[in-house]
Design a protein around this motif. Structure first.
Motif, PDB file in Angstrom:
ATOM      1  N   ALA A  63       0.750  -1.209  -0.002  1.00  0.00           N
ATOM      2  CA  ALA A  63      -0.027   0.018   0.046  1.00  0.00           C
ATOM      3  C   ALA A  63       0.930   1.316   0.008  1.00  0.00           C
ATOM      4  N   GLU A  64       1.904   1.200   0.726  1.00  0.00           N
ATOM      5  CA  GLU A  64       2.766   2.347   1.002  1.00  0.00           C
ATOM      6  C   GLU A  64       3.563   2.602  -0.662  1.00  0.00           C
ATOM      7  N   LEU A  65       3.869   1.532  -1.313  1.00  0.00           N
ATOM      8  CA  LEU A  65       4.608   1.778  -2.622  1.00  0.00           C
ATOM      9  C   LEU A  65       3.712   2.299  -3.591  1.00  0.00           C
ATOM     10  N   ARG A  67       0.953   3.842  -2.989  1.00  0.00           N
ATOM     11  CA  ARG A  67       0.358   5.019  -2.550  1.00  0.00           C
ATOM     12  C   ARG A  67      -1.302   4.863  -2.631  1.00  0.00           C
ATOM     13  N   VAL A  68      -1.681   3.853  -2.161  1.00  0.00           N
ATOM     14  CA  VAL A  68      -2.976   3.207  -1.884  1.00  0.00           C
ATOM     15  C   VAL A  68      -3.188   3.075  -0.244  1.00  0.00           C
ATOM     16  N   PRO A  69      -4.333   3.746   0.074  1.00  0.00           N
ATOM     17  CA  PRO A  69      -4.785   3.439   1.749  1.00  0.00           C
ATOM     18  C   PRO A  69      -4.685   1.883   1.816  1.00  0.00           C
ATOM     19  N   ALA A  70      -4.314   1.331   3.019  1.00  0.00           N
ATOM     20  CA  ALA A  70      -4.134   0.017   2.928  1.00  0.00           C
ATOM     21  C   ALA A  70      -5.782  -0.588   3.323  1.00  0.00           C
ATOM     22  N   ASP A  71      -6.424   0.066   4.107  1.00  0.00           N
ATOM     23  CA  ASP A  71      -7.547  -0.119   4.389  1.00  0.00           C
ATOM     24  C   ASP A  71      -8.652  -0.216   3.422  1.00  0.00           C
ATOM     25  N   SER A  72      -8.290   0.546   1.943  1.00  0.00           N
ATOM     26  CA  SER A  72      -9.264   0.618   0.977  1.00  0.00           C
ATOM     27  C   SER A  72      -9.522  -0.631   0.142  1.00  0.00           C
ATOM     28  N   VAL A  73      -8.583  -1.445   0.375  1.00  0.00           N
ATOM     29  CA  VAL A  73      -9.029  -2.958  -0.417  1.00  0.00           C
ATOM     30  C   VAL A  73      -9.504  -4.022   0.635  1.00  0.00           C
ATOM     31  N   THR A  74     -10.307  -4.762  -0.142  1.00  0.00           N
ATOM     32  CA  THR A  74     -10.612  -5.778   0.807  1.00  0.00           C
ATOM     33  C   THR A  74     -10.175  -7.338   0.683  1.00  0.00           C
ATOM     34  N   VAL A  75      -9.757  -7.975   1.296  1.00  0.00           N
ATOM     35  CA  VAL A  75      -9.116  -9.347   1.131  1.00  0.00           C
ATOM     36  C   VAL A  75      -9.994 -10.480   1.783  1.00  0.00           C
ATOM     37  N   ASP A 332       5.028  -1.185 -13.574  1.00  0.00           N
ATOM     38  CA  ASP A 332       4.518  -0.169 -14.817  1.00  0.00           C
ATOM     39  C   ASP A 332       4.105   0.882 -13.641  1.00  0.00           C
ATOM     40  N   ARG A 333       3.288   0.492 -12.655  1.00  0.00           N
ATOM     41  CA  ARG A 333       2.830   1.218 -11.658  1.00  0.00           C
ATOM     42  C   ARG A 333       3.935   2.080 -10.957  1.00  0.00           C
ATOM     43  N   LEU A 334       4.862   1.461 -10.368  1.00  0.00           N
ATOM     44  CA  LEU A 334       5.981   1.874  -9.398  1.00  0.00           C
ATOM     45  C   LEU A 334       6.577   2.950 -10.429  1.00  0.00           C
ATOM     46  N   TRP A 372      13.356   0.017  -3.304  1.00  0.00           N
ATOM     47  CA  TRP A 372      12.860   0.764  -4.362  1.00  0.00           C
ATOM     48  C   TRP A 372      12.521   2.099  -3.923  1.00  0.00           C
ATOM     49  N   GLU A 373      13.163   3.058  -4.675  1.00  0.00           N
ATOM     50  CA  GLU A 373      12.867   4.441  -4.177  1.00  0.00           C
ATOM     51  C   GLU A 373      12.607   5.235  -5.347  1.00  0.00           C
ATOM     52  N   PRO A 374      11.348   5.893  -5.581  1.00  0.00           N
ATOM     53  CA  PRO A 374      10.950   6.686  -6.656  1.00  0.00           C
ATOM     54  C   PRO A 374      11.621   7.614  -7.302  1.00  0.00           C
ATOM     55  N   SER A 375      12.375   8.518  -6.202  1.00  0.00           N
ATOM     56  CA  SER A 375      13.218   9.689  -6.438  1.00  0.00           C
ATOM     57  C   SER A 375      14.599   9.150  -6.946  1.00  0.00           C
ATOM     58  N   ARG A 376      14.994   7.918  -6.740  1.00  0.00           N
ATOM     59  CA  ARG A 376      16.192   7.250  -7.399  1.00  0.00           C
ATOM     60  C   ARG A 376      15.916   6.656  -8.500  1.00  0.00           C
ATOM     61  N   GLN A 377      14.748   6.390  -8.934  1.00  0.00           N
ATOM     62  CA  GLN A 377      14.281   5.672  -9.998  1.00  0.00           C
ATOM     63  C   GLN A 377      14.956   4.199 -10.128  1.00  0.00           C
ATOM     64  N   MET A 378      15.122   3.488  -8.967  1.00  0.00           N
ATOM     65  CA  MET A 378      15.559   2.173  -9.204  1.00  0.00           C
ATOM     66  C   MET A 378      15.483   1.600  -7.866  1.00  0.00           C
ATOM     67  N   GLY A 379      15.560   0.392  -7.619  1.00  0.00           N
ATOM     68  CA  GLY A 379      15.410  -0.496  -6.180  1.00  0.00           C
ATOM     69  C   GLY A 379      14.933  -1.682  -6.470  1.00  0.00           C
ATOM     70  N   VAL A 380      14.717  -2.492  -5.274  1.00  0.00           N
ATOM     71  CA  VAL A 380      14.502  -3.716  -4.946  1.00  0.00           C
ATOM     72  C   VAL A 380      13.061  -3.584  -4.458  1.00  0.00           C
ATOM     73  N   VAL A 381      12.056  -4.749  -4.840  1.00  0.00           N
ATOM     74  CA  VAL A 381      10.724  -4.899  -4.353  1.00  0.00           C
ATOM     75  C   VAL A 381      10.505  -6.168  -4.018  1.00  0.00           C
ATOM     76  N   LEU A 382      10.285  -6.446  -2.646  1.00  0.00           N
ATOM     77  CA  LEU A 382       9.901  -7.946  -2.346  1.00  0.00           C
ATOM     78  C   LEU A 382       8.245  -8.110  -2.582  1.00  0.00           C
ATOM     79  N   TYR A 383       7.809  -8.598  -3.836  1.00  0.00           N
ATOM     80  CA  TYR A 383       6.645  -8.603  -4.167  1.00  0.00           C
ATOM     81  C   TYR A 383       5.911  -9.569  -4.056  1.00  0.00           C
ATOM     82  N   ALA A 384       6.212 -10.675  -3.283  1.00  0.00           N
ATOM     83  CA  ALA A 384       5.286 -11.769  -2.946  1.00  0.00           C
ATOM     84  C   ALA A 384       5.159 -12.450  -1.563  1.00  0.00           C
ATOM     85  N   ASP A 385       5.251 -11.572  -0.749  1.00  0.00           N
ATOM     86  CA  ASP A 385       5.135 -11.436   0.840  1.00  0.00           C
ATOM     87  C   ASP A 385       6.116 -12.319   1.416  1.00  0.00           C
TER      88      ASP A 385
END
Length: 423
Positions: A63-65, A67-75, A332-334, A372-385
């Motif tokens: 949610a932070e990466l 920029r979506v409120p964490a409680d705005s989606v239902t799991v 693409d989104r990030l 991952w840091e948008p201002s540096r335009q690069m980085g690592v994302v742990l995308y699968a929990d």
């Protein structure tokens, strides 16, 4: 994803009879472990139906990466039931009333599945929602049939020649004729690959040489494809979307494989010699037109190998949301948040020497300036929990070019002491 901007039920139906038989419980459970990555498709108001729960730290991180409120989606978590598709697992878990309530609260909501299987079409009808992006009329029976057919090796072989797609020499046979077919192929070629007709991700593949035992007659049920085993230099793929007006290229890349199994990906696809990239795109376009002619709308891909003879050979088609498409949407989104146009990216897996919690792994990456840091335009994302063993991590690396993402991956593997996962 932009064409699906009504609310979505993101339906992580990894337990499906589309890619493999639904009785292949172990492989389906292993694939379903990747369901948490579907959080990268989510936007406010969406509902994720998943066979695997998501940890709170991972949800907060995504949610932070995004920029979506964490409680705005239902799991909604529907634990898998062996031998049945996900729709039946949802019903057995008593979740239909919950989903009916959630859909009633979200006018215009649509169901976005991983695979367009028959049980999913029925499930959407029971919920009273359309399957994205087919609209109120829903997918034609011919679209579902085409998806099933082209997720088999024999179905792809049946149409490939007419579409101008090059294949390795091969034969389709039943289990009773498998040993004879393998023997006949080995009389012509030193090595063959034996593929279950409905398989994916390297599941069920066997490589047989003239010195190996040939499968016994009648040993294997169902249909099989036996092909010449090519001397492959690179394994590549193209991912596209089919539309009535024509196919759209999403991305292409090089697959990292071991013993025929997918273990990673690097994009974009760079061409060192020849014109095979354009040829791969042409094949993808031809398949997209074929699918659209049967009413199919949505994602699909072609896997291929560049052989030592310098020519490209297709190995299979995947008419579903493949293992790389959701990470590509995430990239693409990030990248848009970092104003990074045409990013390079890779997917990888590794086993850390030490165990880490998800929060601990993220903190380590941030402390080493690898996250991952948008201002540096690069980085690592742990995308699968976080993995169950807290060691077997999946990651994505994003950057401006392939050399940069390769450098970042090397740094990541050093910092987390990651060893290559070979299974």
């Amino acid at each position: 994803m932009e064409q699906y901007r009504s609310p979505l039920i993101v339906y992580a139906n990894f337990h499906s009879d589309m890619a493999v038989e639904v009785t292949a419980r172990d492989v389906l459970n292993r694939w379903a472990e990747q369901a948490p990555r579907k959080i990268w498709l989510m936007r406010p108001g969406d509902v994720l139906v998943t066979p695997v729960s998501l940890s709170s730290p991972f949800r907060q991180y995504a949610a932070e990466l995004l920029r979506v409120p964490a409680d705005s989606v239902t799991v909604v978590t529907a634990p898998p039931v062996g031998g049945v598709p996900m729709a039946e697992a949802v019903r057995r878990a008593g979740l239909m009333d919950t989903l009916h309530t959630l859909t009633a609260e979200r006018p215009g909501i649509q169901l976005l599945p991983v695979a367009l299987d028959a049980s999913t079409v029925d499930f959407a009808a029971q919920l009273g929602v359309p399957v994205a992006p087919y609209g109120p009329e829903g997918p034609k029976a011919s679209a579902v049939e085409a998806a099933y057919r082209l997720n088999t090796k024999s179905g792809f072989r049946a149409v490939a020649g007419g579409l101008g797609i090059r294949l390795a020499p091969g034969e389709v046979c039943g289990g009773k004729n498998l040993s004879g077919t393998v023997g006949a192929m080995l009389a012509r070629y030193e090595r063959v690959v034996v593929k279950p007709d409905r398989s994916a991700g390297g599941y069920g593949l066997r490589f047989v040489s003239r010195t190996d035992p040939v499968p016994a007659p009648g040993e294997q049920a169902g249909a099989w494809v036996v092909e010449q085993c090519l001397d492959a230099v690179r394994a590549v793929s193209v991912q596209m979307e089919a539309f009535p007006a024509g196919p759209r290229l999403l991305f292409s890349g090089e697959m990292r494989t071991t013993t025929g199994s997918f273990v990673g990906y690097v994009s974009p696809l760079e061409e060192r010699a020849g014109t095979f990239v354009k040829e791969l795109w042409r094949w993808g376009s031809a398949l997209g037109h074929h699918l659209a002619g049967h009413g199919y709308i949505g994602p699909y891909g072609i896997d291929a190998v560049l052989a030592s003879d310098g020519r490209l050979y297709a190995t299979e088609s995947n008419v579903r949301r493949t293992a790389t498409i959701t990470p590509w949407v995430m990239v693409d989104r990030l990248s848009r948040t970092g104003k990074l146009s045409e990013p390079a990216w890779l997917l990888g897996r590794g086993r850390s020497r030490a165990r880490h919690s998800f929060a601990g792994a993220v903190a380590l990456l941030r402390a080493e300036d690898l996250a991952w840091e948008p201002s540096r335009q690069m980085g690592v994302v742990l995308y699968a929990d976080a993995p169950a063993d807290r060691r077997s991590w999946r990651y994505a690396v994003i950057g401006a070019n392939r050399s940069r993402v390769t450098e970042l991956e090397a740094a990541l593997r050093n910092v987390m002491k990651l060893e290559v996962i070979l299974e």
